[in-house]
Design a protein around this motif. Structure first.
Motif, mmCIF file in Angstrom:
data_model
loop_
_atom_site.group_PDB
_atom_site.id
_atom_site.type_symbol
_atom_site.label_atom_id
_atom_site.label_comp_id
_atom_site.label_asym_id
_atom_site.label_seq_id
_atom_site.Cartn_x
_atom_site.Cartn_y
_atom_site.Cartn_z
ATOM 1 N N ASN A 63 12.054 -1.047 9.016
ATOM 2 C CA ASN A 63 11.914 -0.372 10.422
ATOM 3 C C ASN A 63 10.451 -0.203 10.865
ATOM 4 O O ASN A 63 10.039 0.552 10.025
ATOM 5 C CB ASN A 63 12.812 0.976 10.479
ATOM 6 N N PRO A 64 10.252 -0.674 11.975
ATOM 7 C CA PRO A 64 8.423 -0.687 12.136
ATOM 8 C C PRO A 64 8.538 0.765 12.882
ATOM 9 O O PRO A 64 7.381 1.254 13.185
ATOM 10 C CB PRO A 64 8.486 -1.903 13.430
ATOM 11 N N ASN A 65 9.396 1.662 13.211
ATOM 12 C CA ASN A 65 9.223 2.944 13.700
ATOM 13 C C ASN A 65 8.998 3.908 12.806
ATOM 14 O O ASN A 65 8.691 4.909 12.971
ATOM 15 C CB ASN A 65 10.283 3.195 14.816
ATOM 16 N N VAL A 66 9.048 3.555 11.559
ATOM 17 C CA VAL A 66 8.843 4.475 10.307
ATOM 18 C C VAL A 66 7.523 4.133 9.877
ATOM 19 O O VAL A 66 7.017 3.091 9.993
ATOM 20 C CB VAL A 66 9.706 4.136 9.378
ATOM 21 N N ARG A 67 6.685 5.554 9.632
ATOM 22 C CA ARG A 67 5.273 5.346 8.988
ATOM 23 C C ARG A 67 5.163 4.888 7.642
ATOM 24 O O ARG A 67 6.171 4.872 7.091
ATOM 25 C CB ARG A 67 4.766 6.836 9.153
ATOM 26 N N VAL A 68 4.049 4.036 7.683
ATOM 27 C CA VAL A 68 4.033 3.241 6.534
ATOM 28 C C VAL A 68 4.431 3.987 5.065
ATOM 29 O O VAL A 68 5.207 3.464 4.128
ATOM 30 C CB VAL A 68 2.651 2.477 6.231
ATOM 31 N N ARG A 69 3.793 5.009 4.926
ATOM 32 C CA ARG A 69 4.126 5.853 3.650
ATOM 33 C C ARG A 69 5.651 6.332 3.505
ATOM 34 O O ARG A 69 6.015 6.382 2.473
ATOM 35 C CB ARG A 69 3.145 7.025 3.381
ATOM 36 N N GLU A 70 6.207 6.450 4.658
ATOM 37 C CA GLU A 70 7.675 6.796 4.699
ATOM 38 C C GLU A 70 8.535 5.712 4.579
ATOM 39 O O GLU A 70 9.770 5.889 4.286
ATOM 40 C CB GLU A 70 8.085 7.779 5.942
ATOM 41 N N ARG A 71 8.193 4.552 4.466
ATOM 42 C CA ARG A 71 9.025 3.341 4.286
ATOM 43 C C ARG A 71 9.293 3.235 2.662
ATOM 44 O O ARG A 71 10.419 2.607 2.746
ATOM 45 C CB ARG A 71 8.277 2.138 4.960
ATOM 46 N N ILE A 72 8.494 3.569 1.882
ATOM 47 C CA ILE A 72 8.710 3.451 0.455
ATOM 48 C C ILE A 72 9.990 4.466 0.264
ATOM 49 O O ILE A 72 9.770 5.697 0.186
ATOM 50 C CB ILE A 72 7.834 3.821 -0.402
ATOM 51 N N VAL A 73 11.196 3.702 -0.403
ATOM 52 C CA VAL A 73 12.146 4.476 -0.534
ATOM 53 C C VAL A 73 12.361 4.803 -2.414
ATOM 54 O O VAL A 73 12.689 5.875 -2.661
ATOM 55 C CB VAL A 73 13.560 3.824 -0.296
ATOM 56 N N LYS A 74 11.789 3.587 -3.087
ATOM 57 C CA LYS A 74 11.831 4.070 -4.607
ATOM 58 C C LYS A 74 10.441 3.105 -4.853
ATOM 59 O O LYS A 74 10.198 2.150 -4.298
ATOM 60 C CB LYS A 74 12.909 3.441 -4.984
ATOM 61 N N LYS A 75 10.135 3.661 -5.924
ATOM 62 C CA LYS A 75 8.857 2.719 -6.755
ATOM 63 C C LYS A 75 9.117 2.995 -8.253
ATOM 64 O O LYS A 75 9.519 4.089 -8.591
ATOM 65 C CB LYS A 75 7.450 2.956 -6.211
ATOM 66 N N THR A 76 8.577 1.971 -8.888
ATOM 67 C CA THR A 76 8.349 1.811 -10.423
ATOM 68 C C THR A 76 7.386 1.020 -10.845
ATOM 69 O O THR A 76 6.926 0.210 -9.869
ATOM 70 C CB THR A 76 9.668 1.589 -11.106
ATOM 71 N N GLU A 77 7.149 0.946 -12.276
ATOM 72 C CA GLU A 77 6.217 -0.046 -12.714
ATOM 73 C C GLU A 77 6.956 -0.798 -13.878
ATOM 74 O O GLU A 77 7.497 -0.074 -14.429
ATOM 75 C CB GLU A 77 4.977 0.547 -13.077
ATOM 76 N N LYS A 78 6.776 -2.059 -13.971
ATOM 77 C CA LYS A 78 7.399 -2.776 -15.012
ATOM 78 C C LYS A 78 6.414 -3.423 -15.896
ATOM 79 O O LYS A 78 5.370 -3.809 -15.280
ATOM 80 C CB LYS A 78 8.499 -3.619 -14.557
ATOM 81 N N ASN A 79 6.521 -3.914 -16.984
ATOM 82 C CA ASN A 79 5.548 -4.718 -17.833
ATOM 83 C C ASN A 79 5.909 -6.074 -17.858
ATOM 84 O O ASN A 79 5.151 -6.670 -18.810
ATOM 85 C CB ASN A 79 5.832 -3.916 -19.344
ATOM 86 N N SER A 80 6.604 -6.637 -17.146
ATOM 87 C CA SER A 80 6.850 -7.928 -16.711
ATOM 88 C C SER A 80 7.617 -8.357 -15.555
ATOM 89 O O SER A 80 8.188 -7.690 -15.023
ATOM 90 C CB SER A 80 7.838 -8.656 -18.151
ATOM 91 N N LEU A 81 7.283 -9.540 -15.183
ATOM 92 C CA LEU A 81 7.716 -10.172 -13.937
ATOM 93 C C LEU A 81 9.460 -10.139 -14.062
ATOM 94 O O LEU A 81 9.966 -9.768 -13.060
ATOM 95 C CB LEU A 81 7.347 -11.324 -13.564
ATOM 96 N N TRP A 82 9.804 -10.535 -15.179
ATOM 97 C CA TRP A 82 11.343 -10.551 -15.365
ATOM 98 C C TRP A 82 11.867 -9.269 -15.031
ATOM 99 O O TRP A 82 12.772 -9.045 -14.423
ATOM 100 C CB TRP A 82 11.629 -11.284 -16.847
ATOM 101 N N ALA A 83 11.380 -8.045 -15.676
ATOM 102 C CA ALA A 83 11.924 -6.786 -15.717
ATOM 103 C C ALA A 83 11.775 -6.252 -14.060
ATOM 104 O O ALA A 83 12.657 -5.764 -13.691
ATOM 105 C CB ALA A 83 11.073 -5.779 -16.622
ATOM 106 N N ALA A 84 10.758 -6.689 -13.527
ATOM 107 C CA ALA A 84 10.425 -6.262 -11.945
ATOM 108 C C ALA A 84 11.458 -6.927 -11.154
ATOM 109 O O ALA A 84 11.998 -6.167 -10.548
ATOM 110 C CB ALA A 84 8.939 -6.733 -11.858
#
Length: 99
Positions: A63-84
């Motif tokens: 949604n372009p009407n939502v501020r950039v920081r509020e667009r992120i719903v979930k985040k994580t870090e993975k140790n491989s592209l397959w896991a990501a």
């Protein structure tokens, strides 16, 4: 070798488009309510081939009407592209099929 595919044809994974620009991979379509952004934070080599060692994964609203920081719903870090890609396909599927 003759070309049998169209130039504008996108790579897909589990029915959703994959696009890459440098170290960022976008998974999903901007016309949907959510997309996944994966950023390769660290890479290395295995048998002479480059591989991702650390990947940041974010489920984002489109949604372009939502501020950039509020667009992120979930985040994580993975140790491989397959896991990501594994978590990305789960998150995107759930986000697009909810409601």
């Amino acid at each position: 070798m003759p070309s049998s595919t169209k130039k504008n044809e996108l790579l897909e994974y589990k029915g959703h488009p994959l696009m890459r620009k440098e170290n960022i991979i976008y998974y999903g379509s901007m016309s949907d309510s959510h997309i996944i952004m994966m950023q390769i934070l660290e890479s290395g080599e295995v048998k002479g081939m480059p591989v991702a060692k650390r990947v940041s994964v974010q489920l984002q609203q489109t949604n372009p009407n939502v501020r950039v920081r509020e667009r992120i719903v979930k985040k994580t870090e993975k140790n491989s592209l397959w896991a990501a890609m594994d978590i990305a396909s789960i998150w995107l599927g759930r986000a697009l099929h909810s409601k």
